[in-house]
Design a protein around this motif. Structure first.
Motif, mmCIF file in Angstrom:
data_model
loop_
_atom_site.group_PDB
_atom_site.id
_atom_site.type_symbol
_atom_site.label_atom_id
_atom_site.label_comp_id
_atom_site.label_asym_id
_atom_site.label_seq_id
_atom_site.Cartn_x
_atom_site.Cartn_y
_atom_site.Cartn_z
ATOM 1 N N GLU A 521 53.125 50.402 33.937
ATOM 2 C CA GLU A 521 52.570 50.124 35.268
ATOM 3 C C GLU A 521 51.249 49.367 35.165
ATOM 4 O O GLU A 521 50.977 48.464 35.963
ATOM 5 C CB GLU A 521 52.379 51.434 36.034
ATOM 6 N N ARG A 522 50.437 49.719 34.177
ATOM 7 C CA ARG A 522 49.152 49.038 34.009
ATOM 8 C C ARG A 522 49.355 47.587 33.559
ATOM 9 O O ARG A 522 48.653 46.681 34.018
ATOM 10 C CB ARG A 522 48.285 49.796 33.001
ATOM 11 N N ILE A 523 50.330 47.369 32.656
ATOM 12 C CA ILE A 523 50.574 46.009 32.166
ATOM 13 C C ILE A 523 51.114 45.117 33.275
ATOM 14 O O ILE A 523 50.872 43.900 33.294
ATOM 15 C CB ILE A 523 51.524 46.059 30.944
ATOM 16 N N ARG A 524 51.816 45.711 34.238
ATOM 17 C CA ARG A 524 52.292 44.929 35.384
ATOM 18 C C ARG A 524 51.125 44.384 36.209
ATOM 19 O O ARG A 524 51.297 43.452 36.998
ATOM 20 C CB ARG A 524 53.188 45.791 36.271
ATOM 21 N N LYS A 525 49.943 44.972 36.017
ATOM 22 C CA LYS A 525 48.765 44.553 36.783
ATOM 23 C C LYS A 525 47.733 43.872 35.892
ATOM 24 O O LYS A 525 46.564 43.741 36.270
ATOM 25 C CB LYS A 525 48.135 45.777 37.456
ATOM 26 N N VAL A 526 48.137 43.423 34.712
ATOM 27 C CA VAL A 526 47.198 42.795 33.796
ATOM 28 C C VAL A 526 46.696 41.472 34.371
ATOM 29 O O VAL A 526 47.422 40.755 35.052
ATOM 30 C CB VAL A 526 47.847 42.560 32.406
ATOM 31 N N GLY A 527 45.448 41.179 34.112
ATOM 32 C CA GLY A 527 44.866 39.929 34.579
ATOM 33 C C GLY A 527 44.248 39.153 33.435
ATOM 34 O O GLY A 527 43.991 39.698 32.358
ATOM 35 N N ALA A 528 44.038 37.872 33.649
ATOM 36 C CA ALA A 528 43.390 37.019 32.649
ATOM 37 C C ALA A 528 42.480 36.047 33.362
ATOM 38 O O ALA A 528 42.923 35.288 34.227
ATOM 39 C CB ALA A 528 44.440 36.273 31.826
ATOM 40 N N ALA A 529 41.206 36.090 33.016
ATOM 41 C CA ALA A 529 40.234 35.199 33.648
ATOM 42 C C ALA A 529 40.379 33.792 33.091
ATOM 43 O O ALA A 529 40.846 33.583 31.979
ATOM 44 C CB ALA A 529 38.821 35.718 33.408
ATOM 45 N N GLY A 530 39.972 32.813 33.902
ATOM 46 C CA GLY A 530 39.979 31.440 33.444
ATOM 47 C C GLY A 530 41.280 30.718 33.739
ATOM 48 O O GLY A 530 42.131 31.201 34.481
ATOM 49 N N GLY A 531 41.431 29.552 33.133
ATOM 50 C CA GLY A 531 42.613 28.738 33.338
ATOM 51 C C GLY A 531 43.564 28.797 32.159
ATOM 52 O O GLY A 531 43.474 29.683 31.303
ATOM 53 N N ARG A 532 44.447 27.815 32.078
ATOM 54 C CA ARG A 532 45.488 27.842 31.046
ATOM 55 C C ARG A 532 45.041 27.249 29.720
ATOM 56 O O ARG A 532 45.660 27.488 28.702
ATOM 57 C CB ARG A 532 46.731 27.089 31.555
#
Length: 628
Positions: A521-532
């Motif tokens: 459930e936590r990994i489903r909400k993972v985020g990553a700052a910045g661009g590609r």
């Protein structure tokens, strides 16, 4: 509108290690247009970490060796859970694959009479590992790469284009396999991914894909595996509809560095023990003589003197117990540490310095000398090494047909090397990995090429699948306030290392599944700052999905298998069971994406192969019904 670079190939090989390169070479030699996808820089595949050698019964050092002895050793090492046909093909074909490497330019160490030299290794009855010092994997990759270059040069001469029929896509990650189900059967249509440097998306339209992505070790903190080993191929296969087999069997290599903490887990090659190194506890005792299982009593020495004679007397077949299969040695080290006879850092001592002259150590183990000198300030020609178990190899993997390396249920999908399952049973013998890569890499490339020849028309890529893959990849970047991927990976590694490690218990395995469900459930909400562009946090966010599902398969299968066998040790079920030896545990995904676990009988060994073993030995593994 997201830009997608598009390519058209006959065969796409995902992975640029030994298995992937050998598959690509074979498919190209069959006349196919081939793409090689490398997650890291080309030439940096994890195969280079296989230092000791490639096992092949060439009989160059001991003429008594042959494929039948190699087959027996492989089955014994895997505790008879191996797919016998894969073990048979491997033992028969490994010598040809090694000799073939010589024609590609490989420079193996030689015997005095000019043959390829072969060294001792754990679980092998005779010296069997063709080697290049302790840098054999590096030589294998160098040789296969050079063959790739020579084929590209042929293409340049013939087509005027260096990459006309064989191209390498470096630093490229595949996130999804694309399917065509229009005929009622699942058929590979292509693969979708992105370039790690730029973040730009890329689509490969191809009717055949060979998975050669390696293992799963980055789900553990203490591991010999490099950063690429996040279970990508296992997860890609699952999501495409293929199955994983016996994922509970993880090999903890007995000798990884334990000090300093910054290098904990880095591999210490089995060549050290193969060339005479011995294991000692902090009391100075060679403790392995206390840990020889009954099933191996006939093959292993009972005294140091008898064990030492094995290195010089070809008629003495009783090996020193330091050369027991890796699972036995790892458990013995673990037991010594738990009993308080380990070092402060949680390891034991591996001593080659008192056993061999310094010049011989420098000649045979140059990488080990430099590794310890540079990373731990230890001179192995005069000091013992401090070592302990490290997560090293997964024996389970994608279920494949033993002859063709094809995955049942998904047409056009093949797997070879560590990502495939079955060959090694419950425990892999050292040295079998490099020859496995060559034997089944060749077969995967050969049969993938033949499959494309038999197609009436190419499968078609579904644009809706491509759009879904793009959305899945971009979601972490669009999620404000999502969880940090590095925190999630650390928590996942903590679950696997603490609860699904070298010794397992029912309560801890049940707890691991609960915690993995929370992580899902936590990994489903993972985020990553910045661009590609240049965004390793985004890369890890995408890898986590693969690491999680493979970890769930491992934990579920470990809970289900109520016995101890090979790389799977249950403290609450400490013995092997002839009933469980008849069972393969199969993982697949439900339509909702949950892991489903089922039982499947193992293939029955043919009478001619059974006849290679004494009935008294088989009785230790098999039921009376099987033996009759």
């Amino acid at each position: 509108m997201v830009n997608i670079e598009k390519h058209w190939y006959d065969v796409v090989v995902i992975g640029a290690g030994g298995a992937g390169l050998r598959a690509a070479i074979e498919a190209r030699l069959a006349g196919k247009k081939v793409a090689i996808i490398s997650k890291s820089l080309f030439g940096k595949a994890h195969t280079v970490m296989a230092e000791g050698g490639a096992a092949a019964a060439m009989g160059n050092v001991n003429s008594n060796d042959n494929w039948m002895v190699h087959f027996r050793d492989t089955m014994r090492g895997g505790k008879f859970l191996n797919n016998y046909r894969m073990a048979e093909l491997h033992a028969k074909e490994a010598p040809d694959r090694i000799w073939e490497l010589e024609t590609y330019g490989a420079l193996f160490d030689r015997t005095k009479d000019g043959k390829i030299s072969q060294r001792n290794f754990g679980g092998h009855e005779y010296p069997r590992l063709a080697h290049v010092g302790d840098r054999t994997g590096l030589e294998l990759i160098r040789t296969l790469q050079q063959k790739i270059v020579s084929l590209q040069q042929e293409d340049k001469a013939k087509y005027g284009d260096y990459q006309a029929r064989l191209r390498v896509f470096a630093e490229c990650t595949i996130t999804e396999l694309l399917l065509d189900s229009s005929t009622g059967e699942k058929r590979i249509a292509g693969a979708f991914g992105y370039y790690r440097e730029s973040g730009e998306f890329v689509l490969f339209e191809a009717p055949a894909v060979v998975l050669a992505t390696g293992g799963v070790g980055r789900s553990y903190k203490v591991t010999s595996n490099s950063w690429e080993y996040t279970g990508d191929g296992h997860a890609l296969a699952l999501r495409a509809g293929a199955k994983l087999i016996n994922m509970e069997f993880l090999q903890f290599h007995p000798t990884g560095m334990v000090w300093p903490p910054s290098v904990r887990g880095i591999l210490v090659t089995e060549s050290v023990r193969g060339d005479g190194g011995v294991l000692k506890n902090t009391e100075g005792k060679r403790f392995m003589f206390d840990y020889v299982p009954d099933v191996f009593r006939k093959q292993y020495a009972e005294t140091p003197e008898e064990g030492d004679r094995w290195y010089t007397d070809p008629d003495n077949n009783r090996r020193p117990p330091e050369l027991l299969p890796r699972d036995e040695v790892a458990r013995a080290i673990n037991s010594e540490v738990k009993a308080g006879r380990g070092t402060k850092a949680g390891g034991v001592y591996l001593d080659i310095a008192s056993r061999r002259p310094a010049a011989e150590i420098l000649k045979k183990l140059p990488s080990m000398y430099h590794q310890f000198k540079e990373l731990a300030d230890v001179d192995i020609t005069s000091q013992p090494m401090e070592v302990g178990p490290t997560c090293h190899y997964v024996m389970g993997g994608v279920e494949v047909d033993p002859d063709s390396a094809a995955t049942p249920g998904v047409l056009g999908l093949y797997a070879a090397g560590e990502v495939s399952g079955g060959m090694h049973g419950s425990n892999r013998l050292g040295g079998n990995s490099l020859s496995d890569l060559l034997v089944f890499g060749k077969r995967a490339g050969e049969y993938a090429a033949a499959y494309t020849d038999g197609l009436g028309k190419r499968p078609k890529v579904d644009d809706t699948q491509v759009a879904a893959a793009v959305e899945e990849a971009l979601t972490p970047l669009a999620r404000d306030g999502g969880e940090n991927p590095y925190t999630l990976q650390s928590d996942l590694q903590d679950v696997m290392g603490t609860l699904v490690g070298i010794i397992r218990r029912k309560g801890e395995l049940e707890e691991s599944l609960n915690r993995l469900a929370e992580l899902r459930e936590r990994i489903r909400k993972v985020g990553a700052a910045g661009g590609r562009r240049y965004n390793p946090g985004w890369h890890l966010a995408l890898d986590l999905r693969n690491m999680l599902v493979v970890s769930e398969c491992t934990a579920k299968a470990a809970l289900e298998r109520e016995e101890s066998r090979g790389g799977h040790t249950r403290e609450d079920f400490p013995k092997m069971s002839s009933k469980w030896r008849q069972v393969n545990l199969i993982c697949s995904l439900t339509p909702d994406g949950d892991v489903d676990l089922t039982h499947q009988p193992i293939p029955t060994m043919t009478p001619d192969l059974l006849a290679l073993f004494e009935k008294s030995e088989l009785a230790k593994y098999m039921t009376e019904e099987e033996l009759s």
